[in-house]
Design an enzyme around this catalytic site. Structure first.
Site, PDB file in Angstrom:
ATOM      1  N   SER A  31       0.777  -1.335  -0.056  1.00 31.66           N
ATOM      2  CA  SER A  31      -0.150  -0.026  -0.043  1.00 31.66           C
ATOM      3  C   SER A  31       0.954   1.265   0.023  1.00 31.66           C
ATOM      4  CB  SER A  31      -0.987   0.011   1.241  1.00 31.66           C
ATOM      5  OG  SER A  31      -0.367  -0.221   2.361  1.00 31.66           O
ATOM      6  N   GLU A  36      -6.034  -1.342  -8.156  1.00 34.40           N
ATOM      7  CA  GLU A  36      -5.055  -0.271  -8.536  1.00 34.40           C
ATOM      8  C   GLU A  36      -4.002  -1.130  -9.511  1.00 34.40           C
ATOM      9  OE1 GLU A  36      -4.359   4.008  -6.937  1.00 34.40           O
ATOM     10  OE2 GLU A  36      -4.255   2.168  -5.106  1.00 34.40           O
ATOM     11  N   ASN A  69      -4.546   5.786  -2.134  1.00 38.84           N
ATOM     12  CA  ASN A  69      -4.149   6.137  -0.665  1.00 38.84           C
ATOM     13  C   ASN A  69      -3.581   7.440  -0.562  1.00 38.84           C
ATOM     14  OD1 ASN A  69      -4.922   3.797   0.353  1.00 38.84           O
ATOM     15  ND2 ASN A  69      -2.973   2.597   0.328  1.00 38.84           N
TER      16      ASN A  69
END
Ligand code: 3HC
Length: 284
Positions: free
Chosen positions: A119, A152, A190
Protein backbone atom coordinates in the site's frame (compact mmCIF):
# COMPACT_ATOMS: atom_id res chain seq x y z
CA UNK A 1 0.15 -16.87 -21.71
CA UNK A 2 -3.10 -17.69 -19.93
CA UNK A 3 -3.01 -17.37 -16.16
CA UNK A 4 -4.33 -20.56 -14.55
CA UNK A 5 -2.51 -20.85 -11.24
CA UNK A 6 -2.12 -17.93 -8.86
CA UNK A 7 0.14 -17.89 -5.81
CA UNK A 8 -0.52 -15.62 -2.84
CA UNK A 9 2.14 -14.86 -0.26
CA UNK A 10 0.64 -14.04 3.12
CA UNK A 11 -2.58 -15.41 4.66
CA UNK A 12 -3.40 -12.26 6.60
CA UNK A 13 -6.23 -9.78 6.16
CA UNK A 14 -5.38 -8.94 2.51
CA UNK A 15 -3.82 -12.29 1.49
CA UNK A 16 -6.79 -14.44 2.46
CA UNK A 17 -9.22 -12.02 0.80
CA UNK A 18 -7.18 -12.13 -2.42
CA UNK A 19 -7.03 -15.95 -2.26
CA UNK A 20 -10.81 -16.03 -1.85
CA UNK A 21 -11.54 -13.90 -4.92
CA UNK A 22 -8.99 -15.81 -7.05
CA UNK A 23 -10.53 -19.17 -6.10
CA UNK A 24 -14.05 -17.75 -6.61
CA UNK A 25 -13.07 -16.84 -10.19
CA UNK A 26 -11.98 -20.46 -10.80
CA UNK A 27 -8.18 -20.10 -10.54
CA UNK A 28 -6.09 -22.78 -8.89
CA UNK A 29 -4.83 -20.85 -5.87
CA UNK A 30 -1.83 -21.53 -3.65
CA UNK A 31 -1.73 -19.51 -0.40
CA UNK A 32 1.68 -19.51 1.27
CA UNK A 33 2.60 -18.23 4.72
CA UNK A 34 5.50 -19.01 7.03
CA UNK A 35 3.22 -20.14 9.86
CA UNK A 36 0.72 -22.99 9.68
CA UNK A 37 -1.46 -21.18 12.25
CA UNK A 38 -1.70 -18.12 9.94
CA UNK A 39 -2.85 -20.36 7.07
CA UNK A 40 -5.49 -21.94 9.32
CA UNK A 41 -6.73 -18.50 10.40
CA UNK A 42 -6.79 -17.41 6.74
CA UNK A 43 -8.96 -20.37 5.68
CA UNK A 44 -11.24 -19.77 8.68
CA UNK A 45 -11.73 -16.13 7.61
CA UNK A 46 -12.49 -17.21 4.03
CA UNK A 47 -15.09 -19.70 5.28
CA UNK A 48 -16.67 -17.03 7.51
CA UNK A 49 -16.86 -14.66 4.54
CA UNK A 50 -18.39 -17.34 2.26
CA UNK A 51 -20.90 -18.35 4.93
CA UNK A 52 -22.49 -14.89 4.54
CA UNK A 53 -23.30 -15.92 0.96
CA UNK A 54 -24.62 -19.32 2.06
CA UNK A 55 -26.87 -17.62 4.65
CA UNK A 56 -28.17 -15.20 1.99
CA UNK A 57 -28.78 -18.06 -0.45
CA UNK A 58 -26.34 -16.74 -3.10
CA UNK A 59 -24.05 -19.77 -2.65
CA UNK A 60 -24.62 -23.41 -1.70
CA UNK A 61 -22.54 -25.28 0.87
CA UNK A 62 -21.24 -27.50 -1.97
CA UNK A 63 -20.07 -24.39 -3.90
CA UNK A 64 -18.38 -23.08 -0.75
CA UNK A 65 -16.54 -26.40 -0.30
CA UNK A 66 -15.51 -26.49 -3.98
CA UNK A 67 -14.17 -22.92 -3.77
CA UNK A 68 -12.13 -23.63 -0.65
CA UNK A 69 -10.84 -26.84 -2.24
CA UNK A 70 -9.27 -24.73 -5.01
CA UNK A 71 -7.05 -23.08 -2.37
CA UNK A 72 -3.96 -25.11 -1.52
CA UNK A 73 -2.09 -23.92 1.55
CA UNK A 74 1.61 -24.32 2.18
CA UNK A 75 4.41 -23.02 4.37
CA UNK A 76 7.01 -23.73 1.64
CA UNK A 77 7.76 -20.95 -0.86
CA UNK A 78 9.02 -23.62 -3.32
CA UNK A 79 5.42 -24.81 -3.73
CA UNK A 80 4.71 -21.56 -5.64
CA UNK A 81 6.94 -22.75 -8.52
CA UNK A 82 3.97 -23.74 -10.72
CA UNK A 83 2.26 -20.35 -10.43
CA UNK A 84 1.79 -18.20 -13.55
CA UNK A 85 1.49 -15.15 -11.30
CA UNK A 86 2.22 -14.58 -7.62
CA UNK A 87 0.67 -11.78 -5.57
CA UNK A 88 2.82 -10.86 -2.58
CA UNK A 89 0.68 -9.69 0.35
CA UNK A 90 3.13 -10.01 3.25
CA UNK A 91 3.60 -7.52 6.08
CA UNK A 92 4.26 -3.92 5.00
CA UNK A 93 8.00 -3.99 5.67
CA UNK A 94 10.37 -3.22 2.81
CA UNK A 95 13.31 -5.35 4.00
CA UNK A 96 11.03 -8.34 4.47
CA UNK A 97 9.31 -7.82 1.10
CA UNK A 98 12.64 -7.54 -0.74
CA UNK A 99 13.81 -10.80 0.83
CA UNK A 100 10.57 -12.59 -0.10
CA UNK A 101 10.56 -11.18 -3.65
CA UNK A 102 14.17 -12.14 -4.32
CA UNK A 103 13.46 -15.70 -3.14
CA UNK A 104 10.35 -15.83 -5.31
CA UNK A 105 12.24 -14.55 -8.34
CA UNK A 106 14.59 -17.55 -8.05
CA UNK A 107 11.72 -20.04 -7.72
CA UNK A 108 9.37 -18.86 -10.49
CA UNK A 109 9.91 -19.73 -14.14
CA UNK A 110 11.00 -16.89 -16.44
CA UNK A 111 7.98 -14.99 -17.74
CA UNK A 112 5.83 -15.57 -14.65
CA UNK A 113 4.50 -12.29 -13.25
CA UNK A 114 5.26 -11.02 -9.76
CA UNK A 115 2.67 -8.62 -8.33
CA UNK A 116 2.81 -6.88 -4.97
CA UNK A 117 -0.15 -5.68 -2.93
CA UNK A 118 1.96 -3.07 -1.10
CA UNK A 119 0.00 0.00 0.00
CA UNK A 120 2.97 2.32 0.26
CA UNK A 121 6.33 0.98 -0.98
CA UNK A 122 7.75 2.05 -4.38
CA UNK A 123 6.93 -0.49 -7.12
CA UNK A 124 10.01 0.67 -9.08
CA UNK A 125 12.27 -0.08 -6.10
CA UNK A 126 10.73 -3.47 -5.30
CA UNK A 127 10.88 -4.43 -9.01
CA UNK A 128 14.56 -3.54 -9.13
CA UNK A 129 15.23 -6.11 -6.39
CA UNK A 130 14.22 -8.86 -8.87
CA UNK A 131 15.72 -10.01 -12.19
CA UNK A 132 12.38 -9.39 -13.98
CA UNK A 133 11.36 -5.75 -13.44
CA UNK A 134 9.38 -5.76 -16.73
CA UNK A 135 7.23 -8.64 -15.35
CA UNK A 136 6.74 -6.90 -11.97
CA UNK A 137 3.69 -4.80 -11.13
CA UNK A 138 1.67 -3.37 -8.24
CA UNK A 139 -1.73 -4.96 -7.73
CA UNK A 140 -3.37 -2.99 -4.94
CA UNK A 141 -6.58 -4.47 -3.53
CA UNK A 142 -8.88 -2.79 -1.00
CA UNK A 143 -10.18 -4.07 2.30
CA UNK A 144 -12.44 -6.06 2.57
CA UNK A 145 -11.19 -7.63 -0.66
CA UNK A 146 -14.30 -9.72 -1.47
CA UNK A 147 -16.47 -6.59 -1.28
CA UNK A 148 -14.40 -3.71 -2.66
CA UNK A 149 -14.63 -3.39 -6.45
CA UNK A 150 -11.30 -1.70 -7.20
CA UNK A 151 -7.79 -2.87 -8.03
CA UNK A 152 -5.09 -0.28 -8.72
CA UNK A 153 -2.62 -1.66 -11.29
CA UNK A 154 0.60 0.23 -10.65
CA UNK A 155 3.38 0.36 -13.22
CA UNK A 156 6.92 0.89 -12.02
CA UNK A 157 9.45 2.55 -14.29
CA UNK A 158 10.37 -0.76 -15.94
CA UNK A 159 6.98 -2.54 -15.91
CA UNK A 160 6.08 -3.54 -19.47
CA UNK A 161 2.79 -2.42 -20.99
CA UNK A 162 1.95 -6.10 -21.68
CA UNK A 163 2.38 -6.98 -17.96
CA UNK A 164 0.13 -4.09 -16.85
CA UNK A 165 -2.51 -5.15 -19.39
CA UNK A 166 -2.42 -8.84 -18.39
CA UNK A 167 -2.83 -7.90 -14.73
CA UNK A 168 -5.68 -5.46 -15.47
CA UNK A 169 -7.36 -8.27 -17.43
CA UNK A 170 -6.83 -10.62 -14.48
CA UNK A 171 -8.40 -8.05 -12.10
CA UNK A 172 -11.44 -7.85 -14.42
CA UNK A 173 -11.71 -11.65 -14.39
CA UNK A 174 -11.89 -11.41 -10.57
CA UNK A 175 -14.92 -9.15 -10.96
CA UNK A 176 -12.97 -5.97 -10.13
CA UNK A 177 -12.55 -2.69 -11.96
CA UNK A 178 -8.89 -1.93 -12.67
CA UNK A 179 -7.43 1.56 -12.85
CA UNK A 180 -3.96 2.10 -14.26
CA UNK A 181 -1.68 4.19 -12.06
CA UNK A 182 1.93 5.33 -12.39
CA UNK A 183 4.27 4.53 -9.51
CA UNK A 184 4.14 7.43 -7.03
CA UNK A 185 3.94 7.61 -3.23
CA UNK A 186 0.47 6.47 -2.10
CA UNK A 187 -0.39 5.65 -5.74
CA UNK A 188 -3.76 7.32 -6.48
CA UNK A 189 -6.26 6.16 -3.85
CA UNK A 190 -4.14 6.19 -0.68
CA UNK A 191 -2.68 9.57 -1.70
CA UNK A 192 -6.21 10.98 -1.40
CA UNK A 193 -7.72 8.73 1.29
CA UNK A 194 -4.95 8.62 3.91
CA UNK A 195 -4.55 12.42 4.36
CA UNK A 196 -8.33 12.55 4.93
CA UNK A 197 -8.08 9.83 7.61
CA UNK A 198 -5.07 11.61 9.16
CA UNK A 199 -7.06 14.88 9.22
CA UNK A 200 -9.89 13.10 11.06
CA UNK A 201 -7.31 12.12 13.72
CA UNK A 202 -6.10 15.76 13.96
CA UNK A 203 -9.74 16.80 14.41
CA UNK A 204 -10.09 14.36 17.31
CA UNK A 205 -6.69 15.20 18.85
CA UNK A 206 -7.54 18.94 18.85
CA UNK A 207 -10.81 18.21 20.67
CA UNK A 208 -12.95 19.65 17.86
CA UNK A 209 -15.42 16.77 18.16
CA UNK A 210 -15.65 13.27 19.63
CA UNK A 211 -14.80 10.16 17.61
CA UNK A 212 -18.50 9.29 17.32
CA UNK A 213 -19.36 12.83 16.18
CA UNK A 214 -16.56 12.95 13.60
CA UNK A 215 -17.68 9.60 12.18
CA UNK A 216 -21.36 10.56 12.20
CA UNK A 217 -20.41 13.84 10.48
CA UNK A 218 -18.65 12.14 7.57
CA UNK A 219 -21.24 9.37 7.24
CA UNK A 220 -24.26 11.65 7.26
CA UNK A 221 -22.67 14.74 5.77
CA UNK A 222 -20.70 13.08 2.97
CA UNK A 223 -22.45 9.71 2.56
CA UNK A 224 -19.35 7.70 3.45
CA UNK A 225 -20.29 4.07 4.30
CA UNK A 226 -18.36 4.21 7.58
CA UNK A 227 -16.76 7.14 9.42
CA UNK A 228 -13.04 7.93 8.94
CA UNK A 229 -11.99 6.82 12.43
CA UNK A 230 -13.84 3.52 12.09
CA UNK A 231 -12.11 3.15 8.72
CA UNK A 232 -8.70 3.84 10.36
CA UNK A 233 -9.46 0.93 12.69
CA UNK A 234 -10.36 -1.27 9.71
CA UNK A 235 -7.30 -0.35 7.63
CA UNK A 236 -4.96 -0.66 10.65
CA UNK A 237 -3.33 2.34 12.31
CA UNK A 238 0.14 0.89 11.66
CA UNK A 239 -0.61 0.68 7.93
CA UNK A 240 -2.03 4.22 7.90
CA UNK A 241 1.07 5.54 9.71
CA UNK A 242 3.34 3.76 7.19
CA UNK A 243 1.50 5.37 4.26
CA UNK A 244 1.58 8.86 5.88
CA UNK A 245 5.31 8.55 6.58
CA UNK A 246 5.97 7.60 2.95
CA UNK A 247 3.91 10.57 1.69
CA UNK A 248 5.61 12.93 4.18
CA UNK A 249 9.17 11.88 3.40
CA UNK A 250 8.74 11.43 -0.36
CA UNK A 251 7.03 14.75 -1.06
CA UNK A 252 8.84 16.52 1.80
CA UNK A 253 5.65 18.44 2.46
CA UNK A 254 4.34 19.17 6.01
CA UNK A 255 0.76 18.75 4.83
CA UNK A 256 1.37 14.98 5.05
CA UNK A 257 2.80 14.92 8.62
CA UNK A 258 1.20 12.11 10.63
CA UNK A 259 -0.98 13.26 13.56
CA UNK A 260 0.78 12.89 16.92
CA UNK A 261 -2.16 10.87 18.20
CA UNK A 262 -1.73 8.39 15.32
CA UNK A 263 1.94 7.87 16.23
CA UNK A 264 1.04 7.58 19.94
CA UNK A 265 -1.63 4.96 19.31
CA UNK A 266 0.69 2.88 17.13
CA UNK A 267 3.39 3.13 19.81
CA UNK A 268 0.82 1.88 22.32
CA UNK A 269 -0.02 -1.13 20.12
CA UNK A 270 -3.52 0.20 19.39
CA UNK A 271 -3.72 -0.82 15.73
CA UNK A 272 -7.50 -0.97 15.39
CA UNK A 273 -9.58 -4.07 14.75
CA UNK A 274 -6.64 -6.42 14.40
CA UNK A 275 -5.33 -5.65 17.90
CA UNK A 276 -8.79 -5.35 19.48
CA UNK A 277 -8.48 -1.61 20.18
CA UNK A 278 -8.14 1.55 18.14
CA UNK A 279 -10.51 4.51 18.17
CA UNK A 280 -13.14 1.97 19.16
CA UNK A 281 -12.94 -1.22 21.20
CA UNK A 282 -13.35 -4.62 19.51
CA UNK A 283 -12.97 -6.74 22.62
CA UNK A 284 -14.76 -10.07 22.12
N1 3HC B 1 -16.60 -10.79 3.06
C1 3HC B 1 -17.67 -10.93 2.27
N2 3HC B 1 -18.72 -10.08 2.28
C2 3HC B 1 -18.68 -9.05 3.15
C3 3HC B 1 -17.57 -8.84 4.01
C4 3HC B 1 -16.50 -9.76 3.94
N3 3HC B 1 -15.42 -9.63 4.70
N4 3HC B 1 -17.82 -7.71 4.73
C5 3HC B 1 -19.00 -7.24 4.35
N5 3HC B 1 -19.54 -8.04 3.39
C6 3HC B 1 -20.78 -7.86 2.64
C7 3HC B 1 -22.01 -8.21 3.49
O1 3HC B 1 -22.35 -9.59 3.40
C8 3HC B 1 -23.09 -7.33 2.87
O2 3HC B 1 -23.56 -7.94 1.67
P1 3HC B 1 -25.06 -7.67 1.11
O3 3HC B 1 -25.19 -6.20 0.89
O4 3HC B 1 -25.13 -8.48 -0.15
O5 3HC B 1 -25.97 -8.16 2.19
C9 3HC B 1 -22.32 -6.07 2.46
O6 3HC B 1 -20.93 -6.47 2.34
C10 3HC B 1 -22.46 -4.97 3.50
O7 3HC B 1 -21.98 -5.46 4.76
P2 3HC B 1 -22.61 -5.14 6.19
O8 3HC B 1 -24.09 -4.88 6.03
O9 3HC B 1 -22.19 -6.22 7.14
O10 3HC B 1 -21.86 -3.86 6.70
P3 3HC B 1 -21.72 -2.45 6.01
O11 3HC B 1 -22.97 -2.02 5.32
O12 3HC B 1 -21.13 -1.56 7.04
O13 3HC B 1 -20.62 -2.69 4.88
C11 3HC B 1 -18.38 -2.43 4.25
C12 3HC B 1 -19.36 -3.15 5.18
C13 3HC B 1 -18.66 -2.84 2.81
C14 3HC B 1 -17.01 -2.89 4.65
C15 3HC B 1 -18.57 -0.89 4.41
O14 3HC B 1 -18.48 -0.56 5.75
C16 3HC B 1 -17.56 -0.10 3.61
O15 3HC B 1 -17.66 0.04 2.41
N6 3HC B 1 -16.55 0.46 4.34
C17 3HC B 1 -15.48 1.23 3.72
C18 3HC B 1 -14.43 0.28 3.21
C19 3HC B 1 -13.28 1.00 2.58
O16 3HC B 1 -13.24 2.21 2.38
N7 3HC B 1 -12.24 0.24 2.26
C20 3HC B 1 -11.02 0.75 1.69
C21 3HC B 1 -9.99 0.86 2.75
S1 3HC B 1 -8.46 1.50 2.12
C22 3HC B 1 -7.58 0.15 1.68
O17 3HC B 1 -7.99 -0.97 1.84
C23 3HC B 1 -6.24 0.42 1.04
C24 3HC B 1 -5.10 0.09 1.96
O18 3HC B 1 -3.91 0.13 1.21
C25 3HC B 1 -4.98 1.05 3.11
Amino acid sequence: MAIQTIGIIGAGIMGNGIAQVCAAAGYQTIMQDVAEAALERGIKTINASLERGVRKGTMTEAEQAALVARIRTTTRAEDLADADLVIEAATENETLKVKILQGLDRILRPGAIIATNTSSISITRLAAATSRPERFVGMHFFNPVPVMALVEVISGLQTSEATAQEVAELARSLGKTAIGVKNSAGFAVNRILCPMLNEAIFTLQEGIASAEEIDAGMKLGCNHPIGPLALCDMVGLDTLLAVMNVLYTTFNDPKYRPATLLQEMVDAGMYGRKSGRGFYSYAK
